[in-house]
Enzyme design. Sequence first.
Site, PDB file in Angstrom:
ATOM      1  N   ASP A 128      59.824  -8.957 130.314  1.00 39.41           N
ATOM      2  CA  ASP A 128      60.827  -8.363 129.415  1.00 39.41           C
ATOM      3  C   ASP A 128      61.474  -9.402 128.497  1.00 39.41           C
ATOM      4  O   ASP A 128      62.259 -10.240 128.948  1.00 39.41           O
ATOM      5  CB  ASP A 128      61.923  -7.671 130.218  1.00 39.41           C
ATOM      6  N   GLU A 133      60.780  -3.906 125.839  1.00 45.12           N
ATOM      7  CA  GLU A 133      61.801  -2.842 125.846  1.00 45.12           C
ATOM      8  C   GLU A 133      63.206  -3.346 125.516  1.00 45.12           C
ATOM      9  O   GLU A 133      64.070  -2.548 125.158  1.00 45.12           O
ATOM     10  CB  GLU A 133      61.809  -2.110 127.191  1.00 45.12           C
ATOM     11  N   ASN A 134      63.439  -4.669 125.628  1.00 45.59           N
ATOM     12  CA  ASN A 134      64.775  -5.224 125.348  1.00 45.59           C
ATOM     13  C   ASN A 134      64.776  -6.159 124.133  1.00 45.59           C
ATOM     14  O   ASN A 134      65.689  -6.962 123.968  1.00 45.59           O
ATOM     15  CB  ASN A 134      65.302  -6.003 126.558  1.00 45.59           C
ATOM     16  N   ASN A 162      62.398   1.882 130.450  1.00 40.39           N
ATOM     17  CA  ASN A 162      63.493   2.827 130.249  1.00 40.39           C
ATOM     18  C   ASN A 162      64.229   2.627 128.921  1.00 40.39           C
ATOM     19  O   ASN A 162      64.875   3.544 128.433  1.00 40.39           O
ATOM     20  CB  ASN A 162      64.481   2.750 131.427  1.00 40.39           C
ATOM     21  N   HIS A 163      64.141   1.436 128.312  1.00 40.20           N
ATOM     22  CA  HIS A 163      64.840   1.193 127.038  1.00 40.20           C
ATOM     23  C   HIS A 163      63.954   1.345 125.802  1.00 40.20           C
ATOM     24  O   HIS A 163      64.416   1.067 124.693  1.00 40.20           O
ATOM     25  CB  HIS A 163      65.447  -0.216 127.033  1.00 40.20           C
ATOM     26  N   HIS A 166      56.995  -0.570 135.534  1.00 37.69           N
ATOM     27  CA  HIS A 166      58.385  -0.874 135.204  1.00 37.69           C
ATOM     28  C   HIS A 166      59.269  -0.132 136.197  1.00 37.69           C
ATOM     29  O   HIS A 166      59.455   1.086 136.090  1.00 37.69           O
ATOM     30  CB  HIS A 166      58.634  -0.402 133.770  1.00 37.69           C
ATOM     31  N   HIS A 209      64.007  -8.150 135.795  1.00 37.31           N
ATOM     32  CA  HIS A 209      64.285  -9.382 135.042  1.00 37.31           C
ATOM     33  C   HIS A 209      64.418 -10.628 135.909  1.00 37.31           C
ATOM     34  O   HIS A 209      64.834 -11.673 135.413  1.00 37.31           O
ATOM     35  CB  HIS A 209      65.549  -9.236 134.167  1.00 37.31           C
TER      36      HIS A 209
HETATM   37 FE   LIG Z   1      63.989  -4.896 130.797  1.00 33.46          FE
HETATM   38 FE   LIG Z   2      63.957  -1.718 132.093  1.00 36.92          FE
END
Ligand SMILES: [Fe+2]
Ligand SMILES: [Fe+2]
Length: 274
Positions: A9, A40-41, A68-69, A152, A179
């Site tokens: 990530d 995603e981040n 999820n992001h 994930h 993370h």
């Molecule tokens: Fe993440």
């Molecule tokens: Fe995530």
Amino acid sequence: MTRLLFIGDLVGRPGRELIRRGLPALVAHRQIDLAIANVENAAAGFGITPDLAEDLFAQGVQVMTGGNHIFDKKEVLPYFARQPRLIRPANLPEGAPGRGRVVVRAGNGASVGVINLMGRVFMTAIDDPFRVVLAEIEAVRAEASLVFVDFHAEATSEKVAMGWHLDGRATAVVGTHTHVQTADERVLPRGTAFITDVGMTGAHDSVIGVERSAILQRFLTALPQRFEPATENPRLNGVIIEADETTGRARSIERVSLSADQIETLVATAATTG
Ligand SMILES: [Fe+2]
Ligand SMILES: [Fe+2]
């Protein structure tokens, strides 16, 4: 032999800067055939934009995965239709933009199927990843000699279970989302490389990439806070997997955790050795 680099990530500008600076040198130094990153981040901790994705593709990331992001930035929704190498979890409800799998050709000519999945333990209740992944593997198998899965998920148990579920079915199963890099990387008995979490590419003097005072205030007061990506102590976290494209099995998995200084050393080495 195919060498796959998966980068965990990447969080905000510090994460993007580590890729911009470090990825070409890492690819050259470690003879990487395919570089995949979870993005995603990427946009200040929340989602990714088309412009940021284009920059990362130009810097050598060949496939991007999510979690999820992944849909946090609205402008990315139509981008999925034009960019199949940005994928999102396969087990989202029908009608979500994009797809959960892609088949690409690595630098050495091997065809690699990449699948993204999301867990359900302590996360949004979505479709069963354990069943969906079998259909996704089936779908890429016709074209791909290697199958790479980014799972994930929050719970270590769910990720470890997925590793065993796919042992002998996928070349690699790597966990993302928490993370924090785990030290349990190994090749399972039937040839699937596994790690519970690859870790994070971003500022490590933080709380999982976020500026730590706001997070501490949230824990101390339970009041809402504005979260900004941290900047101190950036590190690139990932894994390098060696796999045999004739059998589809992994030979090795190695953790990577490089500081900005170590990346600069790699850049200098790559420059002097031409
Ligand atoms: Fe993440
Ligand atoms: Fe995530």
